[in-house]
Scaffold this active site. Structure first.
Site, PDB file in Angstrom:
ATOM      1  N   LEU A  89      34.352  54.602  36.582  1.00  0.00           N
ATOM      2  CA  LEU A  89      35.198  53.714  37.369  1.00  0.00           C
ATOM      3  C   LEU A  89      34.453  52.437  37.735  1.00  0.00           C
ATOM      4  O   LEU A  89      33.381  52.475  38.343  1.00  0.00           O
ATOM      5  CB  LEU A  89      35.656  54.434  38.638  1.00  0.00           C
ATOM      6  CG  LEU A  89      36.528  53.616  39.601  1.00  0.00           C
ATOM      7  CD1 LEU A  89      37.839  53.239  38.929  1.00  0.00           C
ATOM      8  CD2 LEU A  89      36.768  54.409  40.882  1.00  0.00           C
ATOM      9  N   ASP A  90      35.031  51.283  37.352  1.00  0.00           N
ATOM     10  CA  ASP A  90      34.519  49.952  37.689  1.00  0.00           C
ATOM     11  C   ASP A  90      33.098  49.709  37.185  1.00  0.00           C
ATOM     12  O   ASP A  90      32.392  48.849  37.708  1.00  0.00           O
ATOM     13  CB  ASP A  90      34.556  49.728  39.215  1.00  0.00           C
ATOM     14  CG  ASP A  90      35.981  49.622  39.736  1.00  0.00           C
ATOM     15  OD1 ASP A  90      36.843  49.141  38.991  1.00  0.00           O
ATOM     16  OD2 ASP A  90      36.223  50.050  40.880  1.00  0.00           O
ATOM     17  N   GLU A  91      32.674  50.443  36.160  1.00  0.00           N
ATOM     18  CA  GLU A  91      31.309  50.280  35.657  1.00  0.00           C
ATOM     19  C   GLU A  91      31.271  50.033  34.158  1.00  0.00           C
ATOM     20  O   GLU A  91      30.246  50.252  33.513  1.00  0.00           O
ATOM     21  CB  GLU A  91      30.460  51.498  36.035  1.00  0.00           C
ATOM     22  CG  GLU A  91      30.260  51.658  37.537  1.00  0.00           C
ATOM     23  CD  GLU A  91      29.317  52.795  37.887  1.00  0.00           C
ATOM     24  OE1 GLU A  91      28.581  53.254  36.993  1.00  0.00           O
ATOM     25  OE2 GLU A  91      29.309  53.231  39.051  1.00  0.00           O
TER      26      GLU A  91
END
Length: 285
Positions: free
Chosen positions: A228-230
């Site tokens: 997530l978000d990486e």
């Protein structure tokens, strides 16, 4: 003598590094009447990998050129793509309640600043239907709950196929994609989020940042993956702020940086400037 009007093409090429790669590729273009207008390359010494983007024009057909490039790519174990420069990738935009990134993409696409065709918009809320349909773009309200998430993602993939979508853009879409869907969209889904992460997670991040007295705000646009978000970062924006900025001022500055980072990432991707390089990207601007 060839009298056809020249057509511009974009050639993308990446492979393990070895001497003579630029010579080999540009030699093929020369033999087939290619006139190079722009050439950008990057050799990653740590990964031992080579990245190349060329814009060229030719009045000749490209079938023989394409066949010779294919042969070279097989010999080198390369990834490659050849397409007309004027081709506009078809984009599906996903959005929730915050519409600033959606509106920015619609405007930039409409004015030609973004080389894309927004084929459809999907949202888990009905809020933006009117503005999207004003642009003549189909709008699909696909609600998502914990129980209906698999059906909602199946509906999304159905729309991706139906509208022949090349790129999915999460323009402040506030639902987490499943690991399976993230993997299926590898390299063709871009997300935007504020750059405070991993700090200030959850609700009202700019208000949290205000309480900590931050001195910069910004945004990160990245490819979606199952972290997530990486995912691999494509574009970032940073804005200096100070003690005079209240929470609403920080939100406004954050909105602007989110719009700019996302539009840059979409533009560079659709111009064929972005290459995945493991967990990083190479952006040949």
């Amino acid at each position: 003598m060839n009298t056809a009007d020249p057509t511009s093409y974009i050639l993308r090429f990446d492979c393990p590094e070895r001497p003579g790669l630029v010579h080999s590729i540009t030699g093929i273009l020369l033999r087939h009447g290619g006139d190079i207008g722009e050439l950008k390359q990057f050799d990653d010494p740590r990964a031992g990998h080579f990245f190349l983007r060329i814009r060229f024009s030719t009045g000749d057909g490209v079938e023989a050129l394409r066949a010779e490039l294919e042969q070279l790519a097989v010999e080198l174990g390369a990834n490659w793509e050849l397409r007309e420069q004027g081709a506009r990738p078809r984009v599906l935009v996903m959005v929730s309640k915050f519409g600033h990134c959606l509106n920015d993409l619609l405007y930039r696409s409409r004015t030609g600043e973004l080389p894309v065709e927004i084929a459809t918009v999907v949202s888990n809320h009905p809020d933006h239907r009117q503005v999207v349909e004003w642009h003549g773009i189909p709008y699909f309200h696909v609600p998502v709950t914990a129980d209906t998430k698999p059906q909602a993602e199946a509906r999304l993939l159905e729309l991706v196929d139906r509208f022949e979508v090349d790129l999915v853009v999460l323009a402040r879409y506030m639902q987490i994609l499943s690991e399976d869907l993230s993997r299926r969209l590898t390299g063709r889904a871009i997300n935007i989020h504020h750059s405070f992460l991993p700090s200030f997670k959850g609700a009202k991040p700019y208000h949290q940042a205000y309480e900590r007295g931050v001195k910069t705000v910004g945004a990160t646009a990245h490819y979606v993956n199952d972290d997530l978000d990486e995912g691999p970062i494509i574009a970032q924006q940073v804005v200096d702020v100070d003690h005079t900025f209240g929470p609403d001022d920080l939100v406004a500055a954050g909105r602007d940086s989110e719009c700019k980072a996302l539009s840059d990432a979409v533009k560079w991707h659709c111009e064929g400037r972005v290459f995945l390089n493991d967990q990083r990207t190479v952006v040949l601007r």
